[in-house]
Design an enzyme around this catalytic site. Structure first.
Site, mmCIF file in Angstrom:
data_model
loop_
_atom_site.group_PDB
_atom_site.id
_atom_site.type_symbol
_atom_site.label_atom_id
_atom_site.label_comp_id
_atom_site.label_asym_id
_atom_site.label_seq_id
_atom_site.Cartn_x
_atom_site.Cartn_y
_atom_site.Cartn_z
ATOM 1 N N TYR A 13 -66.896 -6.018 -68.997
ATOM 2 C CA TYR A 13 -67.252 -6.921 -70.088
ATOM 3 C C TYR A 13 -68.755 -6.933 -70.289
ATOM 4 C CZ TYR A 13 -69.014 -10.011 -66.489
ATOM 5 O OH TYR A 13 -69.734 -10.519 -65.437
ATOM 6 N N PHE A 70 -76.508 -11.705 -72.018
ATOM 7 C CA PHE A 70 -76.770 -12.555 -70.861
ATOM 8 C C PHE A 70 -76.038 -12.087 -69.611
ATOM 9 C CE2 PHE A 70 -73.435 -14.611 -73.384
ATOM 10 C CZ PHE A 70 -72.413 -14.755 -72.468
ATOM 11 N N ASP A 71 -75.064 -11.201 -69.752
ATOM 12 C CA ASP A 71 -74.405 -10.640 -68.563
ATOM 13 C C ASP A 71 -73.559 -9.442 -68.960
ATOM 14 O OD1 ASP A 71 -73.950 -10.543 -65.808
ATOM 15 O OD2 ASP A 71 -72.064 -11.589 -66.014
ATOM 16 N N ILE A 128 -63.480 -19.548 -68.084
ATOM 17 C CA ILE A 128 -63.585 -20.391 -69.275
ATOM 18 C C ILE A 128 -62.327 -20.259 -70.136
ATOM 19 C CG2 ILE A 128 -66.105 -20.404 -69.311
ATOM 20 C CD1 ILE A 128 -66.001 -18.239 -71.491
ATOM 21 N N TYR A 135 -68.743 -22.954 -72.344
ATOM 22 C CA TYR A 135 -69.364 -23.803 -71.323
ATOM 23 C C TYR A 135 -69.610 -25.233 -71.777
ATOM 24 C CZ TYR A 135 -69.848 -19.483 -68.794
ATOM 25 O OH TYR A 135 -69.582 -18.311 -68.144
ATOM 26 N N PHE A 166 -68.104 -11.690 -76.555
ATOM 27 C CA PHE A 166 -67.814 -10.807 -75.429
ATOM 28 C C PHE A 166 -67.070 -9.570 -75.915
ATOM 29 C CE2 PHE A 166 -68.160 -14.835 -73.135
ATOM 30 C CZ PHE A 166 -68.823 -14.457 -71.973
#
Length: 264
Positions: free
Chosen positions: A68, A78-79, A96, A122, A135
């Site tokens: 991902y 961010f990731d 989540i 979040y 994502f």
């Protein structure tokens, strides 16, 4: 065997990990879901980027393996498991809400882009990405958590192979990676039952793979895992003399399902 608790490789439950390499460029539609995206009643939008080859969908408690990348709607990554070069595995009901709902829409091999509203992400929690999150997720594989023993737990079926030592095994899913040696460090997912169908240990149920040196476990594991290739899942029937030799519980023949994830 004794297990070692590992940290769950998933930003969606714990702290966010920073990518150590060049960020993955954001998609052109990162700012908002396009008109051809599908939107569920919850507000989750998604679009299939690459169709999968599987036919089944994971359930909400399944252990999934994915690659991902995540961005905020301003295009900031961010990731990403992709930049780390290692897929992430986690129970689907421990992340989540947007992931729990969205990944259940997928089949193995599929890549899908999600636009997850903050209410399904979040929810404004401090230290987490805010707002709608985007994502790209590739569903590599998934496994059902062990809720019941396999039907042949009492004894190996006729099609099972038997080694000289007396251990039997049946390949459930072939692998294509390397085989370990007797001293290799391996990472696996596993579940173990006694022949009366009692589950006595399971990394799958915990949602965390375990890593160990192959010469530090019961003889049946040392022998059996060497027969496996990375990516393979095999069921073993290990006689007591190759397990705990009657010195400690669990006693008697033990049945293990093992998925070999990595060899070092």
């Amino acid at each position: 065997m004794k297990t070692t608790t590992l940290g769950l490789v998933c930003l969606l439950i714990t702290t966010l990990a920073r990518a150590e390499t060049t960020p993955v460029p954001a998609p052109a539609d990162v700012a908002a879901a396009p008109d051809d995206a599908q939107t569920t009643a919850s507000g989750l939008a998604s679009k299939v980027i690459e169709p999968g080859t599987g036919k089944e969908h994971p359930g909400r408690t399944d252990l999934v393996k994915v690659h991902y990348t995540g961005w905020t709607t301003d295009g900031k990554m961010f990731d990403s498991s992709v930049t780390k070069g290692k897929p992430a595995s986690f129970p689907l009901d421990k992340v989540i809400a947007g992931w729990t709902e969205g990944v259940q829409l997928m089949v193995a091999g599929e890549t899908r882009r999600f636009w997850i509203p903050e209410a399904l992400a979040y929810k404004g929690a401090p230290g987490r990405p805010a707002g709608t999150l985007v994502f790209d997720v590739k569903l590599i594989s998934f496994d059902r958590p062990p809720t019941s023993a396999p039907p042949d737990v009492k004894s190996p079926p006729p099609e099972a192979r038997k080694t000289v030592s007396g251990m039997s095994y049946l390949v459930l899913r072939p692998g294509s990676g390397p085989h370990p040696s007797s001293t290799s460090k391996v990472t696996v997912h596993y579940s173990g039952w006694t022949t009366d169908g009692k589950l006595f240990d399971s990394s799958v149920q915990r949602g965390t793979p375990t890593t160990f040196s192959l010469n530090r476990v019961i003889p049946g594991w040392t022998e059996g895992v060497q027969l496996m290739a990375v990516g393979e899942k095999t069921r073993f029937w290990i006689p007591e003399e190759l397990a705990y030799a009657g010195k400690s519980a669990p006693y008697g023949m033990l049945v293990f399902e093992i998925e070999l994830l990595k060899v070092e």
